[in-house]
Design a protein around this motif. Structure first.
Motif, PDB file in Angstrom:
ATOM      1  N   GLN A 114       0.841  -1.175   0.000  1.00 40.78           N
ATOM      2  CA  GLN A 114       0.000   0.000   0.000  1.00 40.78           C
ATOM      3  C   GLN A 114       0.891   1.246   0.000  1.00 40.78           C
ATOM      4  OE1 GLN A 114       0.709  -1.899   2.393  1.00 40.78           O
ATOM      5  NE2 GLN A 114       0.664  -0.952   4.412  1.00 40.78           N
ATOM      6  N   VAL A 115       0.366   2.318  -0.547  1.00 39.91           N
ATOM      7  CA  VAL A 115       1.127   3.564  -0.624  1.00 39.91           C
ATOM      8  C   VAL A 115       1.350   4.126   0.781  1.00 39.91           C
ATOM      9  CG1 VAL A 115       1.075   5.956  -1.428  1.00 39.91           C
ATOM     10  CG2 VAL A 115       0.248   4.107  -2.926  1.00 39.91           C
ATOM     11  N   GLN A 116       2.596   4.457   1.049  1.00 34.06           N
ATOM     12  CA  GLN A 116       2.932   5.106   2.322  1.00 34.06           C
ATOM     13  C   GLN A 116       3.860   6.278   2.062  1.00 34.06           C
ATOM     14  OE1 GLN A 116       4.338   1.957   5.121  1.00 34.06           O
ATOM     15  NE2 GLN A 116       2.656   2.737   6.373  1.00 34.06           N
ATOM     16  N   LEU A 117       3.583   7.367   2.746  1.00 33.75           N
ATOM     17  CA  LEU A 117       4.420   8.564   2.693  1.00 33.75           C
ATOM     18  C   LEU A 117       4.707   8.971   4.127  1.00 33.75           C
ATOM     19  CD1 LEU A 117       2.352  10.480  -0.017  1.00 33.75           C
ATOM     20  CD2 LEU A 117       4.516   9.279  -0.388  1.00 33.75           C
ATOM     21  N   VAL A 118       5.979   9.064   4.466  1.00 33.31           N
ATOM     22  CA  VAL A 118       6.362   9.379   5.838  1.00 33.31           C
ATOM     23  C   VAL A 118       7.289  10.585   5.838  1.00 33.31           C
ATOM     24  CG1 VAL A 118       7.449   8.550   7.951  1.00 33.31           C
ATOM     25  CG2 VAL A 118       6.139   6.956   6.516  1.00 33.31           C
ATOM     26  N   GLU A 119       6.792  11.680   6.425  1.00 32.03           N
ATOM     27  CA  GLU A 119       7.576  12.901   6.506  1.00 32.03           C
ATOM     28  C   GLU A 119       8.448  12.907   7.761  1.00 32.03           C
ATOM     29  OE1 GLU A 119       3.392  14.128   4.968  1.00 32.03           O
ATOM     30  OE2 GLU A 119       4.234  12.837   6.520  1.00 32.03           O
ATOM     31  N   SER A 120       9.538  13.655   7.676  1.00 37.97           N
ATOM     32  CA  SER A 120      10.413  13.844   8.831  1.00 37.97           C
ATOM     33  C   SER A 120      11.131  15.183   8.681  1.00 37.97           C
ATOM     34  CB  SER A 120      11.425  12.712   8.944  1.00 37.97           C
ATOM     35  OG  SER A 120      12.226  12.640   7.771  1.00 37.97           O
ATOM     36  N   GLY A 121      11.739  15.631   9.769  1.00 44.13           N
ATOM     37  CA  GLY A 121      12.554  16.836   9.710  1.00 44.13           C
ATOM     38  C   GLY A 121      11.943  18.075  10.322  1.00 44.13           C
ATOM     39  N   GLY A 122      10.682  17.989  10.738  1.00 44.43           N
ATOM     40  CA  GLY A 122      10.051  19.157  11.331  1.00 44.43           C
ATOM     41  C   GLY A 122      10.633  19.474  12.701  1.00 44.43           C
ATOM     42  N   GLY A 123      10.283  20.640  13.208  1.00 42.65           N
ATOM     43  CA  GLY A 123      10.775  21.048  14.514  1.00 42.65           C
ATOM     44  C   GLY A 123      10.620  22.538  14.713  1.00 42.65           C
ATOM     45  N   VAL A 124      11.257  23.033  15.777  1.00 40.82           N
ATOM     46  CA  VAL A 124      11.224  24.465  16.085  1.00 40.82           C
ATOM     47  C   VAL A 124      12.499  25.106  15.553  1.00 40.82           C
ATOM     48  CG1 VAL A 124      11.068  26.188  17.907  1.00 40.82           C
ATOM     49  CG2 VAL A 124       9.848  24.001  18.154  1.00 40.82           C
ATOM     50  N   VAL A 125      12.332  26.208  14.856  1.00 47.96           N
ATOM     51  CA  VAL A 125      13.484  26.894  14.250  1.00 47.96           C
ATOM     52  C   VAL A 125      13.274  28.397  14.392  1.00 47.96           C
ATOM     53  CG1 VAL A 125      12.433  26.826  11.953  1.00 47.96           C
ATOM     54  CG2 VAL A 125      14.922  27.043  12.172  1.00 47.96           C
ATOM     55  N   GLN A 126      14.360  29.112  14.534  1.00 47.35           N
ATOM     56  CA  GLN A 126      14.272  30.565  14.682  1.00 47.35           C
ATOM     57  C   GLN A 126      14.031  31.237  13.329  1.00 47.35           C
ATOM     58  OE1 GLN A 126      18.090  31.385  16.516  1.00 47.35           O
ATOM     59  NE2 GLN A 126      17.163  31.471  18.563  1.00 47.35           N
ATOM     60  N   PRO A 127      13.389  32.383  13.343  1.00 47.46           N
ATOM     61  CA  PRO A 127      13.206  33.125  12.084  1.00 47.46           C
ATOM     62  C   PRO A 127      14.548  33.396  11.409  1.00 47.46           C
ATOM     63  CG  PRO A 127      11.867  34.081  13.823  1.00 47.46           C
ATOM     64  CD  PRO A 127      12.739  33.060  14.483  1.00 47.46           C
ATOM     65  N   GLY A 128      14.544  33.249  10.076  1.00 48.86           N
ATOM     66  CA  GLY A 128      15.752  33.478   9.301  1.00 48.86           C
ATOM     67  C   GLY A 128      16.616  32.251   9.113  1.00 48.86           C
ATOM     68  N   ARG A 129      16.354  31.211   9.911  1.00 45.72           N
ATOM     69  CA  ARG A 129      17.160  29.998   9.814  1.00 45.72           C
ATOM     70  C   ARG A 129      16.582  29.051   8.756  1.00 45.72           C
ATOM     71  NH1 ARG A 129      20.717  29.951  14.266  1.00 45.72           N
ATOM     72  NH2 ARG A 129      21.759  28.284  13.110  1.00 45.72           N
ATOM     73  N   SER A 130      17.243  27.897   8.605  1.00 43.78           N
ATOM     74  CA  SER A 130      16.865  26.920   7.587  1.00 43.78           C
ATOM     75  C   SER A 130      16.430  25.610   8.222  1.00 43.78           C
ATOM     76  CB  SER A 130      18.052  26.658   6.650  1.00 43.78           C
ATOM     77  OG  SER A 130      18.441  27.845   5.989  1.00 43.78           O
ATOM     78  N   LEU A 131      15.689  24.840   7.416  1.00 45.97           N
ATOM     79  CA  LEU A 131      15.254  23.519   7.835  1.00 45.97           C
ATOM     80  C   LEU A 131      15.035  22.690   6.582  1.00 45.97           C
ATOM     81  CD1 LEU A 131      14.607  22.320  10.696  1.00 45.97           C
ATOM     82  CD2 LEU A 131      12.181  22.736  10.173  1.00 45.97           C
ATOM     83  N   ARG A 132      15.296  21.396   6.673  1.00 51.39           N
ATOM     84  CA  ARG A 132      15.094  20.507   5.531  1.00 51.39           C
ATOM     85  C   ARG A 132      14.128  19.407   5.909  1.00 51.39           C
ATOM     86  NH1 ARG A 132      17.990  19.730   0.829  1.00 51.39           N
ATOM     87  NH2 ARG A 132      17.801  17.681  -0.174  1.00 51.39           N
ATOM     88  N   LEU A 133      13.057  19.299   5.150  1.00 50.60           N
ATOM     89  CA  LEU A 133      12.073  18.241   5.355  1.00 50.60           C
ATOM     90  C   LEU A 133      12.327  17.113   4.360  1.00 50.60           C
ATOM     91  CD1 LEU A 133       8.769  20.318   5.698  1.00 50.60           C
ATOM     92  CD2 LEU A 133      10.448  19.731   7.458  1.00 50.60           C
ATOM     93  N   SER A 134      12.010  15.913   4.796  1.00 51.31           N
ATOM     94  CA  SER A 134      12.122  14.748   3.913  1.00 51.31           C
ATOM     95  C   SER A 134      10.828  13.948   3.936  1.00 51.31           C
ATOM     96  CB  SER A 134      13.281  13.845   4.357  1.00 51.31           C
ATOM     97  OG  SER A 134      14.520  14.498   4.207  1.00 51.31           O
ATOM     98  N   CYS A 135      10.600  13.226   2.869  1.00 46.87           N
ATOM     99  CA  CYS A 135       9.437  12.340   2.765  1.00 46.87           C
ATOM    100  C   CYS A 135       9.918  11.045   2.122  1.00 46.87           C
ATOM    101  CB  CYS A 135       8.362  13.004   1.920  1.00 46.87           C
ATOM    102  SG  CYS A 135       6.982  11.934   1.450  1.00 46.87           S
ATOM    103  N   THR A 136       9.715   9.954   2.809  1.00 42.85           N
ATOM    104  CA  THR A 136      10.102   8.653   2.287  1.00 42.85           C
ATOM    105  C   THR A 136       8.865   7.945   1.770  1.00 42.85           C
ATOM    106  OG1 THR A 136      11.943   8.503   3.835  1.00 42.85           O
ATOM    107  CG2 THR A 136      11.203   6.453   2.805  1.00 42.85           C
ATOM    108  N   ALA A 137       8.920   7.523   0.514  1.00 40.09           N
ATOM    109  CA  ALA A 137       7.775   6.910  -0.145  1.00 40.09           C
ATOM    110  C   ALA A 137       7.973   5.415  -0.300  1.00 40.09           C
ATOM    111  CB  ALA A 137       7.563   7.549  -1.515  1.00 40.09           C
ATOM    112  N   SER A 138       6.869   4.680  -0.240  1.00 39.75           N
ATOM    113  CA  SER A 138       6.906   3.246  -0.481  1.00 39.75           C
ATOM    114  C   SER A 138       5.550   2.779  -0.978  1.00 39.75           C
ATOM    115  CB  SER A 138       7.283   2.489   0.800  1.00 39.75           C
ATOM    116  OG  SER A 138       6.336   2.719   1.814  1.00 39.75           O
ATOM    117  N   GLY A 139       5.546   1.587  -1.582  1.00 39.85           N
ATOM    118  CA  GLY A 139       4.292   0.994  -2.021  1.00 39.85           C
ATOM    119  C   GLY A 139       3.883   1.355  -3.434  1.00 39.85           C
TER     120      GLY A 139
END
Lengths: 107, 121
Positions: free
Chosen positions: B1-26
Protein backbone atom coordinates in the motif's frame (compact mmCIF):
# COMPACT_ATOMS: atom_id res chain seq x y z
CA UNK A 1 -2.62 33.06 -10.23
CA UNK A 2 -6.08 31.51 -10.15
CA UNK A 3 -8.02 32.29 -6.97
CA UNK A 4 -10.57 29.86 -5.59
CA UNK A 5 -13.55 30.84 -3.46
CA UNK A 6 -16.07 28.63 -1.68
CA UNK A 7 -19.49 29.21 -0.22
CA UNK A 8 -20.73 28.92 2.34
CA UNK A 9 -17.77 29.05 4.70
CA UNK A 10 -19.68 26.86 7.14
CA UNK A 11 -23.01 25.14 7.41
CA UNK A 12 -24.97 23.08 9.85
CA UNK A 13 -27.50 20.50 8.66
CA UNK A 14 -29.45 17.50 9.86
CA UNK A 15 -28.68 13.87 9.18
CA UNK A 16 -30.29 12.93 5.88
CA UNK A 17 -30.25 16.45 4.47
CA UNK A 18 -29.02 17.22 0.97
CA UNK A 19 -26.09 19.66 0.95
CA UNK A 20 -24.46 21.67 -1.79
CA UNK A 21 -21.12 23.44 -1.53
CA UNK A 22 -20.08 25.87 -4.24
CA UNK A 23 -16.57 26.54 -5.52
CA UNK A 24 -15.70 29.30 -7.96
CA UNK A 25 -12.46 29.88 -9.86
CA UNK A 26 -11.26 33.36 -10.84
CA UNK A 27 -10.81 32.12 -14.41
CA UNK A 28 -11.78 29.18 -16.58
CA UNK A 29 -10.18 25.95 -15.33
CA UNK A 30 -12.15 23.60 -17.60
CA UNK A 31 -12.87 20.52 -15.43
CA UNK A 32 -9.53 20.50 -13.60
CA UNK A 33 -11.05 20.57 -10.16
CA UNK A 34 -10.64 18.23 -7.19
CA UNK A 35 -12.44 18.03 -3.84
CA UNK A 36 -10.95 16.96 -0.51
CA UNK A 37 -12.45 16.09 2.84
CA UNK A 38 -10.57 16.77 6.05
CA UNK A 39 -12.06 15.42 9.23
CA UNK A 40 -11.06 17.09 12.51
CA UNK A 41 -7.49 16.24 13.41
CA UNK A 42 -7.01 14.08 10.33
CA UNK A 43 -5.12 14.17 7.06
CA UNK A 44 -6.97 15.47 3.98
CA UNK A 45 -8.55 12.82 1.80
CA UNK A 46 -9.21 13.03 -1.93
CA UNK A 47 -12.94 12.76 -2.65
CA UNK A 48 -13.10 13.37 -6.36
CA UNK A 49 -11.16 14.73 -9.31
CA UNK A 50 -11.91 15.94 -12.82
CA UNK A 51 -14.91 17.69 -11.25
CA UNK A 52 -17.05 14.59 -10.86
CA UNK A 53 -14.95 11.39 -10.83
CA UNK A 54 -15.21 9.74 -7.42
CA UNK A 55 -12.00 8.45 -5.91
CA UNK A 56 -12.06 4.75 -5.17
CA UNK A 57 -13.91 3.95 -1.94
CA UNK A 58 -15.79 7.25 -1.69
CA UNK A 59 -19.51 6.73 -1.02
CA UNK A 60 -21.89 7.42 -3.88
CA UNK A 61 -23.79 10.02 -1.85
CA UNK A 62 -21.00 12.39 -2.86
CA UNK A 63 -21.21 13.92 -6.32
CA UNK A 64 -19.68 16.81 -8.21
CA UNK A 65 -20.61 18.95 -11.16
CA UNK A 66 -19.64 22.07 -13.06
CA UNK A 67 -17.12 23.31 -15.56
CA UNK A 68 -15.30 26.48 -16.43
CA UNK A 69 -15.48 28.66 -13.32
CA UNK A 70 -18.36 27.26 -11.27
CA UNK A 71 -18.44 23.91 -9.49
CA UNK A 72 -20.50 22.17 -6.84
CA UNK A 73 -20.02 19.34 -4.38
CA UNK A 74 -23.25 17.67 -3.31
CA UNK A 75 -23.87 15.28 -0.46
CA UNK A 76 -27.20 13.66 -1.19
CA UNK A 77 -27.93 12.47 2.35
CA UNK A 78 -25.70 13.84 5.10
CA UNK A 79 -24.28 11.25 7.50
CA UNK A 80 -22.63 11.82 10.87
CA UNK A 81 -19.28 10.68 9.47
CA UNK A 82 -19.41 13.50 6.89
CA UNK A 83 -18.61 16.12 9.54
CA UNK A 84 -15.49 17.69 8.06
CA UNK A 85 -14.07 20.63 6.20
CA UNK A 86 -14.28 20.38 2.43
CA UNK A 87 -11.78 22.01 0.09
CA UNK A 88 -11.81 22.46 -3.65
CA UNK A 89 -8.51 22.59 -5.56
CA UNK A 90 -7.64 23.86 -8.99
CA UNK A 91 -5.10 21.88 -10.99
CA UNK A 92 -5.22 23.76 -14.27
CA UNK A 93 -1.52 24.50 -14.02
CA UNK A 94 0.66 25.67 -11.13
CA UNK A 95 0.12 27.14 -8.61
CA UNK A 96 -2.39 24.48 -7.56
CA UNK A 97 -4.60 26.63 -5.40
CA UNK A 98 -7.12 25.48 -2.80
CA UNK A 99 -10.34 27.13 -1.83
CA UNK A 100 -10.63 28.40 1.76
CA UNK A 101 -12.77 25.47 2.85
CA UNK A 102 -16.36 24.82 3.92
CA UNK A 103 -16.92 23.44 7.40
CA UNK A 104 -19.85 21.04 7.68
CA UNK A 105 -21.36 19.91 10.94
CA UNK A 106 -24.54 18.27 12.23
CA UNK A 107 -27.41 20.24 13.76
CA UNK B 1 0.00 0.00 0.00
CA UNK B 2 1.13 3.56 -0.62
CA UNK B 3 2.93 5.11 2.32
CA UNK B 4 4.42 8.56 2.69
CA UNK B 5 6.36 9.38 5.84
CA UNK B 6 7.58 12.90 6.51
CA UNK B 7 10.41 13.84 8.83
CA UNK B 8 12.55 16.84 9.71
CA UNK B 9 10.05 19.16 11.33
CA UNK B 10 10.77 21.05 14.51
CA UNK B 11 11.22 24.46 16.08
CA UNK B 12 13.48 26.89 14.25
CA UNK B 13 14.27 30.56 14.68
CA UNK B 14 13.21 33.13 12.08
CA UNK B 15 15.75 33.48 9.30
CA UNK B 16 17.16 30.00 9.81
CA UNK B 17 16.86 26.92 7.59
CA UNK B 18 15.25 23.52 7.83
CA UNK B 19 15.09 20.51 5.53
CA UNK B 20 12.07 18.24 5.35
CA UNK B 21 12.12 14.75 3.91
CA UNK B 22 9.44 12.34 2.76
CA UNK B 23 10.10 8.65 2.29
CA UNK B 24 7.78 6.91 -0.14
CA UNK B 25 6.91 3.25 -0.48
CA UNK B 26 4.29 0.99 -2.02
CA UNK B 27 4.42 2.48 -5.53
CA UNK B 28 6.86 3.25 -8.34
CA UNK B 29 8.14 6.59 -7.04
CA UNK B 30 9.82 7.58 -10.29
CA UNK B 31 6.50 7.51 -12.16
CA UNK B 32 4.76 10.19 -10.12
CA UNK B 33 5.07 13.89 -9.51
CA UNK B 34 5.20 14.81 -5.85
CA UNK B 35 4.09 17.81 -3.85
CA UNK B 36 4.34 19.60 -0.53
CA UNK B 37 1.17 21.06 0.95
CA UNK B 38 1.03 22.94 4.25
CA UNK B 39 -1.60 23.89 6.78
CA UNK B 40 -1.05 26.62 9.33
CA UNK B 41 -2.66 26.02 12.75
CA UNK B 42 -6.43 26.38 12.43
CA UNK B 43 -6.17 27.43 8.78
CA UNK B 44 -6.81 25.94 5.35
CA UNK B 45 -4.63 24.03 2.94
CA UNK B 46 -1.90 25.76 0.93
CA UNK B 47 -0.01 24.07 -1.88
CA UNK B 48 3.69 24.88 -1.46
CA UNK B 49 5.68 23.17 -4.19
CA UNK B 50 5.57 20.39 -6.76
CA UNK B 51 8.14 18.44 -8.75
CA UNK B 52 7.62 16.42 -11.91
CA UNK B 53 8.10 12.67 -11.99
CA UNK B 54 11.58 13.02 -13.49
CA UNK B 55 12.65 15.99 -11.37
CA UNK B 56 13.09 18.29 -14.36
CA UNK B 57 10.20 20.64 -13.61
CA UNK B 58 9.68 22.36 -10.28
CA UNK B 59 6.90 24.71 -9.28
CA UNK B 60 6.43 26.93 -6.24
CA UNK B 61 3.79 29.01 -4.55
CA UNK B 62 4.56 32.70 -4.68
CA UNK B 63 4.81 32.81 -0.88
CA UNK B 64 7.87 30.52 -0.88
CA UNK B 65 9.49 31.12 -4.27
CA UNK B 66 13.17 31.95 -3.88
CA UNK B 67 13.27 30.61 -0.30
CA UNK B 68 12.20 26.96 -0.65
CA UNK B 69 13.63 24.29 -2.95
CA UNK B 70 11.93 21.01 -3.75
CA UNK B 71 13.98 18.02 -4.89
CA UNK B 72 13.71 14.27 -5.24
CA UNK B 73 15.99 11.24 -5.22
CA UNK B 74 14.31 8.40 -7.04
CA UNK B 75 17.13 6.01 -6.12
CA UNK B 76 16.15 6.49 -2.46
CA UNK B 77 12.41 7.10 -3.00
CA UNK B 78 12.68 10.36 -1.15
CA UNK B 79 11.25 13.84 -1.61
CA UNK B 80 12.82 16.83 0.09
CA UNK B 81 11.99 20.44 0.84
CA UNK B 82 14.84 22.78 1.71
CA UNK B 83 13.40 25.78 3.53
CA UNK B 84 15.61 28.85 3.93
CA UNK B 85 14.98 32.28 5.42
CA UNK B 86 12.09 30.94 7.44
CA UNK B 87 9.42 33.30 8.69
CA UNK B 88 6.79 33.05 11.39
CA UNK B 89 4.14 32.68 8.71
CA UNK B 90 5.81 29.45 7.53
CA UNK B 91 4.66 27.78 10.74
CA UNK B 92 2.46 24.89 9.65
CA UNK B 93 2.04 21.17 9.31
CA UNK B 94 3.79 20.18 6.08
CA UNK B 95 2.31 17.28 4.15
CA UNK B 96 4.00 15.26 1.46
CA UNK B 97 1.50 14.24 -1.22
CA UNK B 98 1.59 12.05 -4.28
CA UNK B 99 0.21 13.30 -7.55
CA UNK B 100 -2.91 11.47 -8.64
CA UNK B 101 -1.90 11.01 -12.24
CA UNK B 102 1.02 9.02 -13.57
CA UNK B 103 3.54 11.42 -15.13
CA UNK B 104 1.19 14.35 -14.50
CA UNK B 105 0.97 17.36 -12.19
CA UNK B 106 -2.58 17.44 -10.97
CA UNK B 107 -4.37 16.59 -7.73
CA UNK B 108 -3.15 14.69 -4.67
CA UNK B 109 -4.34 11.16 -4.04
CA UNK B 110 -2.14 10.04 -1.14
CA UNK B 111 -0.94 12.15 1.77
CA UNK B 112 1.53 11.60 4.55
CA UNK B 113 0.71 12.24 8.20
CA UNK B 114 2.52 15.56 8.14
CA UNK B 115 5.40 17.11 10.06
CA UNK B 116 5.05 20.26 12.14
CA UNK B 117 7.36 23.20 11.51
CA UNK B 118 7.31 26.00 14.07
CA UNK B 119 9.19 29.20 13.33
CA UNK B 120 9.66 31.12 16.54
CA UNK B 121 12.35 32.92 18.46
Amino acid sequence: DIQMTQSPSSLSASVGDRLTITCRASQDISNYLAWYQQKPGKVPKLLMYATSTLQSGVPSRFSGSGSGRDFTLTISSLQPEDVATYYCQNYNGAPFTFGPGTKVDIK
Amino acid sequence: QVQLVESGGGVVQPGRSLRLSCTASGFTFSNYAMHWVRQAPGKGLEWVAGISYDGRDKYYAGSVKGRFTISRDSSQNTLSLQMNSLRAEDTAVYYCARDGYTYGLTYFDYWGQGTLVTVSS
